[in-house]
Design a protein around this motif. Structure first.
Motif, mmCIF file in Angstrom:
data_model
loop_
_atom_site.group_PDB
_atom_site.id
_atom_site.type_symbol
_atom_site.label_atom_id
_atom_site.label_comp_id
_atom_site.label_asym_id
_atom_site.label_seq_id
_atom_site.Cartn_x
_atom_site.Cartn_y
_atom_site.Cartn_z
ATOM 1 N N GLY A 35 0.785 -1.096 0.003
ATOM 2 C CA GLY A 35 -0.065 -0.034 -0.157
ATOM 3 C C GLY A 35 0.804 1.404 0.035
ATOM 4 O O GLY A 35 2.182 1.207 -0.153
ATOM 5 N N SER A 36 0.185 2.581 0.032
ATOM 6 C CA SER A 36 0.918 3.622 0.128
ATOM 7 C C SER A 36 -0.022 4.688 0.953
ATOM 8 O O SER A 36 -1.062 4.525 1.199
ATOM 9 C CB SER A 36 0.987 4.239 -1.426
ATOM 10 N N GLU A 49 -4.306 11.132 10.045
ATOM 11 C CA GLU A 49 -2.757 11.019 9.544
ATOM 12 C C GLU A 49 -2.356 9.665 10.191
ATOM 13 O O GLU A 49 -2.876 9.199 11.100
ATOM 14 C CB GLU A 49 -2.023 12.404 10.416
ATOM 15 N N ILE A 50 -1.527 9.145 9.300
ATOM 16 C CA ILE A 50 -0.781 7.858 9.801
ATOM 17 C C ILE A 50 0.644 8.157 10.033
ATOM 18 O O ILE A 50 1.453 8.561 9.328
ATOM 19 C CB ILE A 50 -0.982 6.856 8.732
ATOM 20 N N VAL A 51 1.073 8.003 11.426
ATOM 21 C CA VAL A 51 2.530 8.200 11.793
ATOM 22 C C VAL A 51 3.020 6.859 12.172
ATOM 23 O O VAL A 51 2.559 6.042 12.941
ATOM 24 C CB VAL A 51 2.603 9.183 12.851
ATOM 25 N N CYS A 52 4.308 6.701 11.463
ATOM 26 C CA CYS A 52 4.890 5.213 12.014
ATOM 27 C C CYS A 52 6.270 5.612 12.831
ATOM 28 O O CYS A 52 6.782 6.559 12.654
ATOM 29 C CB CYS A 52 5.699 4.420 10.566
ATOM 30 N N LEU A 53 6.192 4.738 14.016
ATOM 31 C CA LEU A 53 7.312 5.049 14.847
ATOM 32 C C LEU A 53 8.464 3.686 14.635
ATOM 33 O O LEU A 53 7.944 2.501 14.808
ATOM 34 C CB LEU A 53 6.965 4.635 16.498
ATOM 35 N N ALA A 112 2.433 5.043 5.923
ATOM 36 C CA ALA A 112 2.670 6.112 6.710
ATOM 37 C C ALA A 112 2.711 7.562 6.096
ATOM 38 O O ALA A 112 3.538 7.678 5.244
ATOM 39 C CB ALA A 112 3.871 5.881 7.718
ATOM 40 N N HIS A 113 2.230 8.617 6.459
ATOM 41 C CA HIS A 113 2.482 10.031 6.162
ATOM 42 C C HIS A 113 3.973 10.717 6.616
ATOM 43 O O HIS A 113 4.374 11.259 6.037
ATOM 44 C CB HIS A 113 1.420 10.887 6.440
#
Length: 518
Positions: free
Chosen positions: A262-263, A302-306, A484-485
């Motif tokens: 995905g994107s 918003e999608i945030v990746c840690l 993730a954005h």
């Protein structure tokens, strides 16, 4: 082929040919009611070599391994050991014949020590009973071999998940099996622990041990395998030697052509700040900060990746935000309102939920059905006083199964009958049923295949389009570059870098203190 002398428990076992077939499944089928988990599978295991089994969750991998290790019986077909037909009465029977399995889900007794878990059911006896000193000595040797500084008397419940996985591996190694089945052995391990395990695997191969290896970490598995087998929908779809395969070959046979994770979702405007983490610190048992005055904001949609290595503080941060761990500094705000002093239940009612890393221990109730697990977190929505509306509960369950595309026999199916990926979707569906505004996911793809990962990330993208604020953690750099954005890199309890979705993965890894893997 090379002749090798194999010793087991100090006794010579003679010579054999590396690469000869030692364990074989012929036309093996397994049905659970109307569900056909295996459909006439043929599978071979060879001495001194690693055969890697690839496939999506629900493809039949774990079912086949449980049959080969005596945990369950096939519906039809036969198993051959050293060329002779055999029927294992139990896992203990298979183990007595030299076959051991490291299960994907941990099967440890958390209230017992590391030593007692390793020797449970096969205690070392001396003149006065159990020889605890010898068990402790052998446990220390195993821990040294696995390069883990773990005291044999430490209760398992005090170990982090990766160390518990090491204990599970040590228990299987302690049996000196000639056939070792590893079902997702690295799912909770750090990169350095994976390196140590691979050293152990190479040593076992040199001693003639036949290994079956199952992993959803495809690139990692390619570094250790000699042969690859792909299962899809209970049938074997491909087989090849290592020299003839690559990552594209595996994915193509697992899930078909044109596959990706995905994107970042686009085409909508993000909303106001939904979650604010302000100068948060989280202490360990000694008082040292695992998370050190960390701040970040996440907007609706918003999608945030840690991203970070094991021990970076990702889990501690997410659990503190969700209310599972106490803060010693800072605060957490939901849409401007301080929720730092609220309980977990109160935060869920405010719209802040967590999908935990360990789904077996923290995400599911094993004695409940799929439907009961799905509706558990939102039970107050259809309960009034002492009465529960079964019709409303059914609606929640049916919507959860439909939304997350859970593959099961319906809401009444036992949760244990589902594959790891489908169990993970139950945990996510349970939290989505509460209609959250912020969702935290700690390693949501741990132990699930690429197809299930794509479905999980699809759920996150769909949620973001509806205005859901999403934070997910991962230790796999490729997963940062999916939906993730923003990508935030954590190291030693702090955010060390922030990137957009187009960053090269080498920059992400460098910011975490990691070199290129393997």
């Amino acid at each position: 082929m090379t002749q090798v002398e194999l010793s087991r428990s100090g006794a010579a076992r003679g010579t054999f040919q590396l690469g000869e077939t030692v364990l074989e499944a012929r036309n093996v089928a397994k049905s659970f009611g109307a569900v056909h988990a295996l459909k006439g599978v043929n599978f071979e295991v060879r001495r001194g070599q690693v055969t890697t089994l690839f496939g999506e969750n629900g493809a039949g991998k774990s079912t086949l391994m449980k049959i080969l290790s005596g945990v369950i019986q096939p519906t039809s077909g036969e198993i051959l050991l050293d060329g002779e037909p055999v029927r294992f009465a139990s896992a203990s029977d298979a183990q007595a014949r030299g076959i051991s399995i490291i299960h994907q889900e941990l099967s440890l007794a958390p209230n017992l020590s590391v030593r007692d878990n390793i020797f449970m059911g096969r205690e070392i006896l001396g003149p006065l009973g159990v020889d605890f000193a010898e068990e402790a000595r052998q446990t220390r040797v195993l821990m040294e071999d696995l390069e883990e500084d773990i005291d044999p008397l430490t209760p398992v419940e005090e170990l982090r998940l990766g160390q518990q996985q090491i204990v599970e591996i040590a228990r299987a190694l302690s049996v000196n099996s000639r056939i070792l089945i590893m079902d997702e052995p690295t799912s909770a391990l750090s990169a350095s622990e994976v390196d140590v395990l691979f050293k152990v695997i190479r040593d076992l191969k040199a001693r003639g041990v036949a290994i079956v290896y199952i992993s959803h970490h495809l690139e990692e598995a390619l570094t250790i395998t000699d042969h690859a087998v792909v299962l899809r929908d209970g049938a074997m779809t491909a087989y090849a030697k290592r020299k003839d395969i690559d990552l594209e070959w595996i994915v193509r046979h697992m899930v078909g052509e044109n596959f990706d994770l995905g994107s970042p979702p686009t085409g909508y405007a993000m909303g106001e700040v939904a979650l604010s983490i302000e100068e948060v610190s989280v202490p360990d048992a000694s008082g040292a900060d695992l998370v050190d005055r960390l701040s970040l904001q996440v907007r609706a949609g918003e999608i945030v990746c840690l991203y970070g290595l094991m021990g970076a503080g990702r889990t501690e941060l997410l659990e503190a935000v969700a209310g599972r761990l106490a803060l010693n500094h800072g605060r957490v705000l939901m849409e401007g309102q301080d929720v730092s002093r609220l309980s977990i239940g109160e935060r869920i009612r405010r719209g802040l939920v967590l999908v935990p890393e360990d789904r077996q221990r923290d995400g599911l109730v094993q004695t409940m059905s799929v439907g009961e697990n799905l509706s558990l977190a939102s039970i107050m929505d259809f309960t009034q006083g002492l009465f529960t509306s079964r019709a409303k509960e059914r609606t929640v369950i049916e919507e959860g199964i439909r939304q997350t595309q859970i593959k099961s026999g319906g809401g009444g199916a036992p949760i244990g009958s589902l594959s790891g990926g489908n169990q993970q979707k139950v945990v996510i569906g349970k939290m989505l049923a509460t209609r959250p505004r912020v969702i935290l996911l700690d390693e949501p793809s741990r132990g699930i295949d690429v197809g299930a990962k794509a479905e999980v990330f699809r759920l996150l993208a769909e949620g973001a389009r509806r205005g859901l604020a999403v934070i997910y953690s991962t230790s796999e750099v490729n997963e940062c570059l999916s939906v993730a954005h923003r990508i935030l890199v954590m190291r030693k309890g702090r955010i060390t870098a922030e990137f957009g979705p187009d960053v090269p993965k080498e920059r992400i890894m460098a910011a975490s203190g990691e070199s290129m893997l393997h």
